[in-house]
Design an enzyme around this catalytic site. Structure first.
Site: not given
Length: 418
Positions: A28-29, A98, A122, A127-128, A307, A399
């Site tokens: 996924k990532n 995200r 999430c 999480r800027p 993760d 997700r």
């Protein structure tokens, strides 16, 4: 079954050891930034081994909104980016995941402007996206004086030093650098395998990129032509299944994996008493009673992945002794602890540090997933619990895990999606 808030559920009747084989899906990532990268291509391109996930669906919906033609056949996604004409992404699409932020760099590179709003995903604490914005502005993007969500400008390569090796910012700036004039150099870049996969995809289309996998990545401007590539295996899915057998006990074989990509997780499991065997693209994990592996500290790759923090905590709830886990990447990534306590675990949290005191037994209960990896971790714990556990918030798990319940059932677990 749904809870009072209408959330779908996983129903787990625990206490059953796991045996068998499981095929790990595409990452996924890795696939999400690759899908954003298709915006840059001059010709149609194809990505293979794409997992069937709601985050992937969201990325496809964004591409379709922008004007691209997307066709899915089995595990392949083919994208024709030539008809793209839009440069904005509506809030309702940005909020679905995200990874929507990756489209900012790609749109700036191709269209010369983009609308960047806070992405969804999430709730893991702060999480800027300022690393993304600062990097784009260093390349020449400028905010609209009337709407600070709109950025435009001619991108010119430069030297960028990231304050932190952010995976997302590194990937976004690679995409922007492909459309910039001249050379873009990213210092203190993240080194994750998913970044290398993205660069391989772009290089297959003719892009000149070097240094991926190191702290310094160089990108020479020039849009890619066409590309066809297979997504790397999902190291977080593999880590989760390894933690599942550690939690429940048993003997499973993970197929279609790259062991080095999640070696820190396997190392912790070995220290905890699991037997781990490697062979090419396969890993076998055998688990009986576990002991504390000591201290686990999350860190950017090649350190222990954030993760995998929640799944490894779930696996160690019954390990003899006390395990300490330090979360150093995200400020609020321990929301799963309350669910563990509901199942009888003894976990103390002090700031971003968790102290896990192993218990002999866990019991079922009703818990709620609040994020993707936390939801998977609650499932990992439920596999070892005596009795039935209802895990609300299934949408979070969907997700990032393809056929999660089906794969667990193939290993002998009693897991139902409702």
């Amino acid at each position: 079954m749904t809870g009072g808030d209408g959330l779908q559920s996983l129903l787990v009747d625990g206490g059953k050891r796991l045996f068998g084989e499981v095929q790990i899906s595409g990452s996924k990532n890795a696939v999400l930034p690759m899908l954003a990268a298709t915006v840059l291509f001059k010709e149609p391109c194809c990505i293979q081994s794409v997992p069937n996930l709601t985050d992937v669906d969201a990325a496809v919906d964004i591409l379709t909104y922008l004007g691209a033609k997307v066709e899915r056949s089995g595990g392949s996604l083919c994208v024709d980016p030539r008809p793209i004409w839009r440069w904005d992404i509506p809030d309702e699409l940005m909020n679905r995941m995200r990874g929507s932020v990756f489209f900012a760099g790609a749109l700036m590179a191709r269209m010369g402007k983009c609308r960047l709003t806070q992405p969804g995903g999430c709730p893991l604490g702060k999480r800027p996206v300022n690393f993304h914005i600062d990097g784009l502005m260093a390349l020449g993007a400028r905010a609209d004086t009337l709407d600070d969500q709109i950025y435009s400008g001619h991108l010119v390569g430069t030297e960028i030093i990231l304050p932190y090796p952010s995976v997302g910012a590194t990937e976004n700036l690679i995409l922007a650098g492909v459309g910039a004039e001249g050379m873009t150099t990213i210092h203190n870049a993240a080194r994750e395998p998913e970044i290398c996969c993205l660069c391989d995809f772009l290089r297959a289309g003719g892009c000149r990129i070097s240094g991926d996998g190191t702290r310094c990545i160089r990108v020479m401007g020039g849009l890619p032509d066409s590309s066809r590539m297979q997504v790397i295996p999902d190291r977080m899915e593999a880590a989760t299944f390894a933690c599942a057998v550690a939690s429940a006990g048993g003997d499973i074989l993970l197929r279609n994996v790259q062991p080095l990509h999640f070696a820190p997780v396997l190392s912790v499991l070995e220290r905890a008493g699991c037997s781990v065997y490697y062979r090419n693209d396969q890993v076998r994990v055998q688990a009986e009673e576990l002991v504390s592996p000591g201290r686990v500290v999350t860190a950017p790759y090649p350190g222990f992945p954030t993760d995998a923090q929640a799944p490894i905590m779930a696996a160690l709830l019954r390990a003899k002794g006390t395990t300490i886990i330090d979360e150093t990447v995200f400020s609020d990534r321990m929301n799963h602890i309350e669910g563990f306590r509901t199942m009888g675990a003894q976990v103390e949290r002090i700031g971003n540090c968790a102290w896990i005191h192993g218990v002999q037994k866990l019991h079922g209960g009703t818990v709620t997933a609040q994020d993707l990896r936390g939801g998977a971790a609650l499932t990992v714990a439920a596999l070892a619990a005596q009795g039935k556990t209802t895990i609300l918030g299934l949408r979070h798990i969907l997700r990032g895990y393809e056929d999660f319940a089906l794969k667990l059932r193939s290993l002998g677990a009693d897991v139902q999606q409702a």
